[in-house]
Design an enzyme around this catalytic site. Sequence first.
Site, PDB file in Angstrom:
ATOM      1  CG  ASP A 415      -2.194   0.760   1.016  1.00  0.00           C
ATOM      2  OD1 ASP A 415      -2.325   1.457  -0.012  1.00  0.00           O
ATOM      3  OD2 ASP A 415      -3.085   0.684   1.893  1.00  0.00           O
ATOM      4  CD  GLU A 418      -0.043   6.067  -3.268  1.00  0.00           C
ATOM      5  OE1 GLU A 418      -0.387   4.936  -3.636  1.00  0.00           O
ATOM      6  OE2 GLU A 418      -0.194   6.490  -2.090  1.00  0.00           O
ATOM      7  CG  ASP A 482      -8.365   4.327  -0.570  1.00  0.00           C
ATOM      8  OD1 ASP A 482      -8.147   3.102  -0.649  1.00  0.00           O
ATOM      9  OD2 ASP A 482      -7.753   5.084   0.204  1.00  0.00           O
TER      10      ASP A 482
END
Length: 758
Positions: A415, A418, A482
């Site tokens: 995950d 970024e 998401d």
Amino acid sequence: MRFTDGYWQLLPGVSVLRPQEVESHEFDGQRLVLYAPTARITKRGDTLNRPVVTVTVTSPAEGVLGVRIEHHRGRLPRYPAFELTTDPDVEVRCEEGEGWVSLSSGPLTARFATDGGWACDFLEGDRVLTSSSGRSIGLVTDGEGRHFVHEQLGLSVGEQLFGMGERFAPFVRNGQSVDLWNSDGGTSSDQAYKNVPFYLSDRGYGVFVDHPERVSFEVGTEVVSRTQFSVEGEHLQYYVVAGPTPADVLDRYTRLTGRPGAVPDWSYGLWLSTSFTTSYDEQTVTSFVDGMAERDLPLSVFHFDCFWMRQFHWCDFVWDPATFPDPTGMLQRLRDKGLRISAWINPYIAQRSALFEEGREFGYLLRTTDGDVWQWDMWQAGMALVDFTNPDAVEWYSSKLKTLLDQGVDAFKTDFGERIPTEGVRWHNGGDPERMHNWYAQAYNKAVHDLLVRERGETEAVLFARSATAGGQQFPVHWGGDCESTFVSMAESLRGGLSLGLSGFGYWSHDIGGFEGTPDPAVFKRWVAFGLLSSHSRLHGSSSYRVPWAFDEEAVDVTRQFTRLKMSLMPYLRRLGAEATERGLPVMRAMLLEHPGDRTARGLDTQYMLGDSLLVAPVLDAAGDVEYYLPAGTWTHLLTGERRQGPGWIAERHGFDSLPLYVREGAVLPRGARTDRPDYDHVDGLTLEVRELAVGAETTVRVPTADGDATWVVSRDTDGIRVVATGTDKPWRVVQIGPAGTVTAEAPAVGATEARLP
């Protein structure tokens, strides 16, 4: 980034130098170098105080031409850079004629005018694909003294562009301003987790901008007849990739930037997650797993999301003893139930983590220019960032993950990756912070993927990665990030996945039911059908569980039906995975890839081809209303056997147990003998389903096996259908599917090499 005020004027403070002509050129056997001053040279004095644009044309591989535009060439190289696979022996051809010079590689030619103003055409054969014209190249200085280089390549009438990574905005890029900068922005904005500086044209060519830093695109916006791309600095490197088909473009592009990695069979099965902020312990996990088994719901992977670790300790890779006092025993108990295990991780080290001090002491964490550890309080209090440019840090981080592998974990959800700072930081290898921002995801996912391959001793490995850039396709799988639990978000997720597939990525997944919020039963059931007709399928949410019975009993039935359907398609999906690895073709294919000649199909973003044979149109409506398009030919509904004739649009209503799912005319669909799991012998008991095979037609069905490929050549003559098998001694059969899905003829072949149907 825009530099002009309309077509004629520049923005305040902006100045631009443009090449005006090719003054001279050189060819050394591999490179064509053109020198283009920024004013016409009519006398010797014109060469004084005159900037010159240097344009170098090379070929890294057959059918690919690289163009490097430079102003001042004395700048030190900037790192990191994309790792490209080049062919040092590629053959190029340099030719000259009256008023032009060209360089060719395979079918692709760049032809430059040597008389008159600046002009370059990129041709495939005699057909012009795109062009760089007199106002296309610009050396820009803005009001702050920053330098940029831009190129503008022409757009033909009706031409459409796609790609640039996983983007959730309108599928066709025309009319969009796109900044490629990895961001944690969800799926409901123009930001993206996976930014890839590559676009694909429906005219059968692609353009790859070889810059990991921010690349700004103006697609028919700053100049409506051109696509502009720009970077900050004194040079711009890009590659034009030949077709002629979009599939051929992806083949050449992924040969250059890396093929999608191979994934294990078990990863194609259904994944179930704890969800994010829900409350769970081993008893909860066991109740979910047993609940799936009691309801006859095939489950392949169980995923532990963030809170398998203690709060404020992410990531220390230590199981929370309050909820998981015996992690090794628990994982073994789950594996005894036939499951694989996935665990959530990220590259952030909270200050409270025991690893923080260790990483600080040994220099494994990103530093500021003052030598301090870079920290902030977003996500985790006082968190730092693993510096994957330090080989020792990679080894250190990998060693912590190896402990989890030893405990029984099979895959990692990588995950985040970024939110990478660019101001006031210093990387171990001296990398340029601007370039590191997007490229960080590459280093992060590579480190984890390499560990899985190394420790498992296999070439197949699977992640569930969120961030990526060009080349990230080598480390699958990637999921959409998401999204909200709505039909609108379901549609935007699909757009993102199709866009990523047109950017060189072979596999893609998404959170079934949506991540944010709790889907109503209708959204969940429609999303289940879509999710189980995707390359990878995961039930995951944020603050609520995603077990089907949490919605209604029909959701259980729908999940069972489509999970079993997917498992039966494993011989087909396994071949699609092999094609991803061999040719760079995605498992989920935008209609453009399989129907490039159908103008209506090219820009469709609410349906797709699952490989070359199946058309899928997810239902994005609670009542079941759906409108979809069938290209030319006879299409047979996989579930009902109903036949429809294309081309044409169809509007209809489907129950939750159905959706438009059609088999292409002439396809022979291989179906496996098992529907309870994905990792079985896909050849043993195989059924070849023949539909609408015309007299004189022949097709080859390929199913990859551990020992190579098993193949069946299926042909039809006036006497019926003939099948010739090679590469297997397992029992198989061929059936002809008639109206309403009925079997009109079948021929069992136990260990035979040939079978016939009347």
